[in-house]
Design a protein around this motif. Structure first.
Motif, PDB file in Angstrom:
ATOM      1  N   ARG A 121       0.846  -1.204   0.000  1.00 55.98           N
ATOM      2  CA  ARG A 121       0.000   0.000   0.000  1.00 55.98           C
ATOM      3  C   ARG A 121       0.877   1.249   0.000  1.00 55.98           C
ATOM      4  N   VAL A 122       0.405   2.274  -0.686  1.00 55.97           N
ATOM      5  CA  VAL A 122       1.139   3.541  -0.741  1.00 55.97           C
ATOM      6  C   VAL A 122       0.220   4.669  -0.297  1.00 55.97           C
ATOM      7  N   SER A 123       0.735   5.539   0.561  1.00 62.88           N
ATOM      8  CA  SER A 123       0.001   6.708   1.042  1.00 62.88           C
ATOM      9  C   SER A 123       0.817   7.949   0.729  1.00 62.88           C
ATOM     10  N   ALA A 124       0.142   9.090   0.773  1.00 68.12           N
ATOM     11  CA  ALA A 124       0.821  10.370   0.557  1.00 68.12           C
ATOM     12  C   ALA A 124       0.633  11.247   1.785  1.00 68.12           C
ATOM     13  N   MET A 125       1.675  11.913   2.195  1.00 66.45           N
ATOM     14  CA  MET A 125       1.609  12.831   3.324  1.00 66.45           C
ATOM     15  C   MET A 125       2.113  14.187   2.836  1.00 66.45           C
ATOM     16  N   ALA A 126       1.381  15.234   3.169  1.00 70.35           N
ATOM     17  CA  ALA A 126       1.799  16.598   2.850  1.00 70.35           C
ATOM     18  C   ALA A 126       1.858  17.378   4.155  1.00 70.35           C
ATOM     19  N   PHE A 127       2.846  18.224   4.290  1.00 67.32           N
ATOM     20  CA  PHE A 127       2.958  19.031   5.503  1.00 67.32           C
ATOM     21  C   PHE A 127       3.649  20.349   5.188  1.00 67.32           C
ATOM     22  N   ARG A 128       3.394  21.324   6.056  1.00 67.17           N
ATOM     23  CA  ARG A 128       3.942  22.667   5.883  1.00 67.17           C
ATOM     24  C   ARG A 128       4.817  22.984   7.088  1.00 67.17           C
ATOM     25  N   LEU A 129       6.011  23.467   6.813  1.00 67.11           N
ATOM     26  CA  LEU A 129       6.940  23.891   7.862  1.00 67.11           C
ATOM     27  C   LEU A 129       7.121  25.395   7.784  1.00 67.11           C
ATOM     28  N   GLU A 130       7.142  26.024   8.939  1.00 71.96           N
ATOM     29  CA  GLU A 130       7.370  27.465   9.004  1.00 71.96           C
ATOM     30  C   GLU A 130       8.522  27.728   9.960  1.00 71.96           C
ATOM     31  N   GLN A 131       9.387  28.636   9.577  1.00 71.92           N
ATOM     32  CA  GLN A 131      10.532  28.989  10.398  1.00 71.92           C
ATOM     33  C   GLN A 131      10.164  30.160  11.288  1.00 71.92           C
ATOM     34  N   GLY A 132      10.324  29.963  12.594  1.00 73.75           N
ATOM     35  CA  GLY A 132       9.966  31.005  13.551  1.00 73.75           C
ATOM     36  C   GLY A 132      11.054  32.049  13.699  1.00 73.75           C
ATOM     37  N   PRO A 133      10.785  33.085  14.512  1.00 69.86           N
ATOM     38  CA  PRO A 133      11.783  34.134  14.726  1.00 69.86           C
ATOM     39  C   PRO A 133      13.063  33.603  15.369  1.00 69.86           C
ATOM     40  N   ASP A 134      12.954  32.450  16.047  1.00 69.38           N
ATOM     41  CA  ASP A 134      14.136  31.833  16.657  1.00 69.38           C
ATOM     42  C   ASP A 134      14.899  30.938  15.676  1.00 69.38           C
ATOM     43  N   GLN A 135      14.496  30.960  14.404  1.00 66.76           N
ATOM     44  CA  GLN A 135      15.113  30.192  13.314  1.00 66.76           C
ATOM     45  C   GLN A 135      14.859  28.691  13.399  1.00 66.76           C
ATOM     46  N   ARG A 136      13.963  28.256  14.278  1.00 71.44           N
ATOM     47  CA  ARG A 136      13.601  26.841  14.375  1.00 71.44           C
ATOM     48  C   ARG A 136      12.406  26.557  13.479  1.00 71.44           C
ATOM     49  N   TRP A 137      12.421  25.381  12.851  1.00 70.78           N
ATOM     50  CA  TRP A 137      11.322  24.966  11.988  1.00 70.78           C
ATOM     51  C   TRP A 137      10.252  24.292  12.824  1.00 70.78           C
ATOM     52  N   ARG A 138       8.994  24.596  12.490  1.00 69.15           N
ATOM     53  CA  ARG A 138       7.858  23.979  13.170  1.00 69.15           C
ATOM     54  C   ARG A 138       6.826  23.576  12.122  1.00 69.15           C
ATOM     55  N   CYS A 139       6.127  22.483  12.403  1.00 72.51           N
ATOM     56  CA  CYS A 139       5.101  21.994  11.483  1.00 72.51           C
ATOM     57  C   CYS A 139       3.820  22.788  11.719  1.00 72.51           C
ATOM     58  N   ALA A 140       3.255  23.337  10.654  1.00 70.65           N
ATOM     59  CA  ALA A 140       2.059  24.152  10.764  1.00 70.65           C
ATOM     60  C   ALA A 140       0.814  23.428  10.266  1.00 70.65           C
ATOM     61  N   ALA A 141       0.973  22.379   9.448  1.00 65.76           N
ATOM     62  CA  ALA A 141      -0.169  21.625   8.933  1.00 65.76           C
ATOM     63  C   ALA A 141       0.313  20.276   8.440  1.00 65.76           C
ATOM     64  N   VAL A 142      -0.582  19.277   8.526  1.00 60.55           N
ATOM     65  CA  VAL A 142      -0.235  17.938   8.031  1.00 60.55           C
ATOM     66  C   VAL A 142      -1.503  17.259   7.513  1.00 60.55           C
ATOM     67  N   GLU A 143      -1.389  16.570   6.389  1.00 59.11           N
ATOM     68  CA  GLU A 143      -2.499  15.810   5.795  1.00 59.11           C
ATOM     69  C   GLU A 143      -1.988  14.485   5.283  1.00 59.11           C
ATOM     70  N   ILE A 144      -2.856  13.476   5.302  1.00 62.43           N
ATOM     71  CA  ILE A 144      -2.512  12.173   4.743  1.00 62.43           C
ATOM     72  C   ILE A 144      -3.638  11.743   3.824  1.00 62.43           C
ATOM     73  N   ARG A 145      -3.273  11.235   2.642  1.00 62.96           N
ATOM     74  CA  ARG A 145      -4.235  10.715   1.665  1.00 62.96           C
ATOM     75  C   ARG A 145      -3.874   9.262   1.385  1.00 62.96           C
ATOM     76  N   GLY A 146      -4.885   8.461   1.179  1.00 61.79           N
ATOM     77  CA  GLY A 146      -4.674   7.034   0.925  1.00 61.79           C
ATOM     78  C   GLY A 146      -4.826   6.263   2.218  1.00 61.79           C
ATOM     79  N   PRO A 147      -4.495   4.974   2.212  1.00 66.38           N
ATOM     80  CA  PRO A 147      -4.636   4.173   3.425  1.00 66.38           C
ATOM     81  C   PRO A 147      -3.703   4.680   4.522  1.00 66.38           C
ATOM     82  N   ARG A 148      -4.163   4.613   5.744  1.00 68.16           N
ATOM     83  CA  ARG A 148      -3.326   5.065   6.871  1.00 68.16           C
ATOM     84  C   ARG A 148      -2.092   4.196   7.003  1.00 68.16           C
ATOM     85  N   PRO A 149      -0.937   4.822   7.254  1.00 64.28           N
ATOM     86  CA  PRO A 149       0.299   4.043   7.420  1.00 64.28           C
ATOM     87  C   PRO A 149       0.246   3.199   8.686  1.00 64.28           C
TER      88      PRO A 149
END
Length: 138
Positions: free
Chosen positions: A110-138
């Motif tokens: 089975r194959v699934s797709a995951m999409a996510f958005r990363l945003e860099q904060g003022p402290d220069q650290r990356w954080r996940c702002a959104a996540v979606e999965i399509r297809g069967p759950r991993p």
């Protein structure tokens, strides 16, 4: 080369090894730092597949991403099954300090797709702002 069957390599300024070095190992290449989207893809996959708890990403999410992970993560203990594998991860930079990433996840055949958005904060650290999965759950 003499009749001993041993090959000697030159050392010192004309050779490839320093004079005091006796081993045959080559110097290792410096490892390239991992890109943030690769690191996050592995962590997100571990959470949505039940291998890690959702709260392991608590400080690494912003906005609705944590609530999305709670919805995507399994509620109870998982039965023994195939472990999902991250097959490919790519990214797009729509602007400075933003990465929109995608990943292909394989679980057996089975194959699934995951999409996510990363945003860099003022402290220069990356954080996940959104996540979606399509297809069967991993």
């Amino acid at each position: 080369m003499t009749g001993t069957g041993k090959t000697t390599r030159p050392t010192g300024p004309t050779g490839t090894r320093p004079p005091a070095r006796d081993d045959r190992r080559r110097p290792s290449r410096p490892r390239r730092p991992r890109a943030p989207h690769d690191w996050f893809a592995e962590r997100l996959l571990a959470v949505v597949s039940g291998q890690r708890p959702v709260h392991s990403l608590l400080g690494l999410t912003v906005g609705p991403a944590y609530d999305q992970l709670i919805d995507l993560a399994p509620a109870g203990p998982l039965p023994v099954r195939l472990r999902p594998v991250l097959r490919h991860c790519g990214r797009f930079h729509p602007g400075p300090g933003v990465i929109e990433a995608f990943a292909r996840i394989a679980t057996g055949d089975r194959v699934s797709a995951m999409a996510f958005r990363l945003e860099q904060g003022p402290d220069q650290r990356w954080r996940c702002a959104a996540v979606e999965i399509r297809g069967p759950r991993p």
